[in-house]
Design a protein around this motif. Structure first.
Motif, short mmCIF file in Angstrom:
data_model
loop_
_atom_site.label_atom_id
_atom_site.label_comp_id
_atom_site.label_asym_id
_atom_site.label_seq_id
_atom_site.Cartn_x
_atom_site.Cartn_y
_atom_site.Cartn_z
N THR A 1 84.86 -67.41 144.93
CA THR A 1 85.53 -66.18 144.50
C THR A 1 85.16 -65.85 143.06
O THR A 1 85.03 -66.75 142.23
CB THR A 1 87.06 -66.36 144.60
N ALA A 2 85.02 -64.56 142.76
CA ALA A 2 84.72 -64.12 141.40
C ALA A 2 85.78 -64.65 140.44
O ALA A 2 86.98 -64.55 140.71
CB ALA A 2 84.67 -62.60 141.34
N ARG A 3 85.35 -65.20 139.31
CA ARG A 3 86.28 -65.82 138.36
C ARG A 3 86.37 -65.08 137.03
O ARG A 3 87.23 -65.39 136.22
CB ARG A 3 85.86 -67.27 138.09
N SER A 4 85.48 -64.13 136.80
CA SER A 4 85.53 -63.41 135.53
C SER A 4 85.39 -61.91 135.78
O SER A 4 84.70 -61.49 136.73
CB SER A 4 84.42 -63.87 134.59
N VAL A 5 86.05 -61.13 134.94
CA VAL A 5 85.99 -59.67 135.06
C VAL A 5 84.56 -59.18 134.84
O VAL A 5 84.09 -58.25 135.50
CB VAL A 5 86.96 -59.02 134.06
N GLY A 6 83.84 -59.83 133.93
CA GLY A 6 82.47 -59.41 133.66
C GLY A 6 81.57 -59.53 134.87
O GLY A 6 80.81 -58.60 135.18
N LEU A 7 81.65 -60.65 135.56
CA LEU A 7 80.84 -60.84 136.77
C LEU A 7 81.25 -59.88 137.87
O LEU A 7 80.41 -59.33 138.58
CB LEU A 7 80.96 -62.29 137.25
N LEU A 8 82.56 -59.67 138.02
CA LEU A 8 83.03 -58.76 139.05
C LEU A 8 82.59 -57.33 138.75
O LEU A 8 82.14 -56.60 139.65
CB LEU A 8 84.55 -58.83 139.16
N ARG A 9 82.65 -56.93 137.49
CA ARG A 9 82.23 -55.59 137.11
C ARG A 9 80.75 -55.37 137.43
O ARG A 9 80.36 -54.33 137.95
CB ARG A 9 82.49 -55.37 135.61
N ALA A 10 79.94 -56.37 137.13
CA ALA A 10 78.51 -56.27 137.41
C ALA A 10 78.26 -56.19 138.92
O ALA A 10 77.38 -55.45 139.38
CB ALA A 10 77.78 -57.47 136.82
N GLU A 11 79.04 -56.93 139.69
CA GLU A 11 78.86 -56.90 141.14
C GLU A 11 79.27 -55.56 141.72
O GLU A 11 78.61 -55.03 142.62
CB GLU A 11 79.66 -58.02 141.80
N LEU A 12 80.34 -54.98 141.19
CA LEU A 12 80.77 -53.66 141.67
C LEU A 12 79.69 -52.61 141.38
O LEU A 12 79.44 -51.73 142.22
CB LEU A 12 82.08 -53.26 141.00
N LYS A 13 79.06 -52.71 140.22
CA LYS A 13 77.97 -51.79 139.88
C LYS A 13 76.81 -51.95 140.86
O LYS A 13 76.21 -50.97 141.31
CB LYS A 13 77.51 -52.06 138.45
N SER A 14 76.50 -53.20 141.22
CA SER A 14 75.42 -53.46 142.16
C SER A 14 75.76 -52.91 143.55
O SER A 14 74.89 -52.35 144.23
CB SER A 14 75.17 -54.97 142.24
N ILE A 15 77.00 -53.05 143.96
CA ILE A 15 77.42 -52.54 145.27
C ILE A 15 77.25 -51.03 145.33
O ILE A 15 76.78 -50.47 146.33
CB ILE A 15 78.89 -52.94 145.55
N ARG A 16 77.65 -50.35 144.27
CA ARG A 16 77.48 -48.90 144.24
C ARG A 16 76.01 -48.51 144.34
O ARG A 16 75.64 -47.55 145.02
CB ARG A 16 78.05 -48.33 142.94
N ALA A 17 75.17 -49.26 143.66
CA ALA A 17 73.73 -48.96 143.67
C ALA A 17 73.13 -49.20 145.05
O ALA A 17 72.30 -48.42 145.53
CB ALA A 17 73.02 -49.78 142.61
N LYS A 18 73.52 -50.30 145.70
CA LYS A 18 72.95 -50.65 147.00
C LYS A 18 73.58 -49.85 148.14
O LYS A 18 72.95 -49.61 149.17
CB LYS A 18 73.17 -52.14 147.28
N GLY A 19 74.84 -49.51 148.00
CA GLY A 19 75.55 -48.79 149.06
C GLY A 19 76.22 -49.70 150.05
O GLY A 19 76.73 -49.23 151.08
N PHE A 20 76.26 -51.00 149.78
CA PHE A 20 76.95 -51.93 150.68
C PHE A 20 77.36 -53.17 149.89
O PHE A 20 76.87 -53.42 148.79
CB PHE A 20 76.07 -52.33 151.87
N ALA A 21 78.28 -53.95 150.47
CA ALA A 21 78.74 -55.19 149.85
C ALA A 21 78.51 -56.34 150.81
O ALA A 21 78.52 -56.17 152.03
CB ALA A 21 80.22 -55.09 149.48
#
Length: 262
Positions: free
Chosen positions: A172-192
């Motif tokens: 599970t994501a443990r830091s806000v920084g990592l989660l924020r980066a992952e959310l940005k990647s999801i938006r770019a890719k269009g899927f999670a």
């Protein structure tokens, strides 16, 4: 006088009692439930008797414990009939489960959690379950992160600033920084995607469902046992079929622009 006004009335007590039945605690004995709620056993027994008469709860004949009754299926049918995304999703979800052999589930945001509002179970013996009503925090799992990633920026920022990231598994994501980066990647890719973030041994893929105006209204997801999730050919095929299903469902509920929106 103020203490009396603050005390819950009979209806409020009944509602608190019903809300005590959760996925992680689906059945209760009278004394356990009374201790949990801070009510007297006599009060809980009286409330359960009334609720049982209308099938809101039922009692196991052997254990004598109470669980939720079957009346809620009637409410579920009413709720599903009122939400176009659920009606439109049903045939798409059945087809997607048949094509992939995996469990398909439809999710929305409820407060600060992911809520499963419909599910089609995999026909295979080894399968990942996702019951209707299942909840999880928005930072754990593909469907949760997909919903969060496509929320308005103001909601995302408020959530990241206020939510405490409590790990559900070592992944599970443990830091806000990592989660924020992952959310940005999801938006770019269009899927999670995720593996063992919420439940060990479970992988997941998720795509957003957009309504009129390009607003995300739900997330369509596949729950896949880790054994099959680790097969790159199967995973790629599942993702392609899921993305096509997400595009089709978005069109059915009023989305007219590109999928996903730029």
């Amino acid at each position: 006088m103020s203490e009396q006004r603050d005390r819950p009335n009979a209806i409020e007590k009944a509602l608190q009692l019903l809300l005590a039945f959760q996925t992680q605690r689906a059945s209760w004995g009278v004394r356990e439930l009374a201790a949990h709620l801070g009510f007297s056993p006599a009060t809980v027994q009286r409330l359960l008797k009334s609720l049982k008469a209308y099938h809101f709860v039922e009692q196991d004949a052997e254990t004598r414990q109470y669980r939720l009754g079957h009346v809620y299926y009637r409410f579920l049918e009413v709720l599903q009939s009122q939400y176009p995304v659920t009606r439109e999703a049903a045939p798409i979800m059945r087809r997607l489960s048949y094509e992939t052999g995996e469990t398909v589930h439809l999710n929305v945001i409820d407060g600060r959690e992911r809520l499963c509002i419909d599910s089609v179970e995999s026909p295979q013996a080894l399968k990942a379950g996702m019951p209707i009503g299942n909840r999880s925090p928005l930072y754990a799992g593909a469907s949760s992160k997909c919903l969060l990633a496509f929320c308005p920026d103001a909601f995302v920022e408020a959530y990241l600033a206020e939510e405490e990231l409590k790990p559900l598994t070592p992944n599970t994501a443990r830091s806000v920084g990592l989660l924020r980066a992952e959310l940005k990647s999801i938006r770019a890719k269009g899927f999670a995607e995720s593996l063992a973030e919420r439940t060990l041994g479970l992988g997941s893929l998720s795509v957003p469902v957009f309504g009129h105006g390009g607003n995300a209204v739900a997330a369509l997801s596949l729950a896949i046992p880790e054994l099959r999730y680790g097969d790159p050919v199967h995973k790629a095929r599942c993702l392609a079929l899921l993305q096509e299903a997400g595009r089709e469902l978005s069109q059915r509920v009023g989305h007219t622009g590109p999928y996903p929106p730029g």
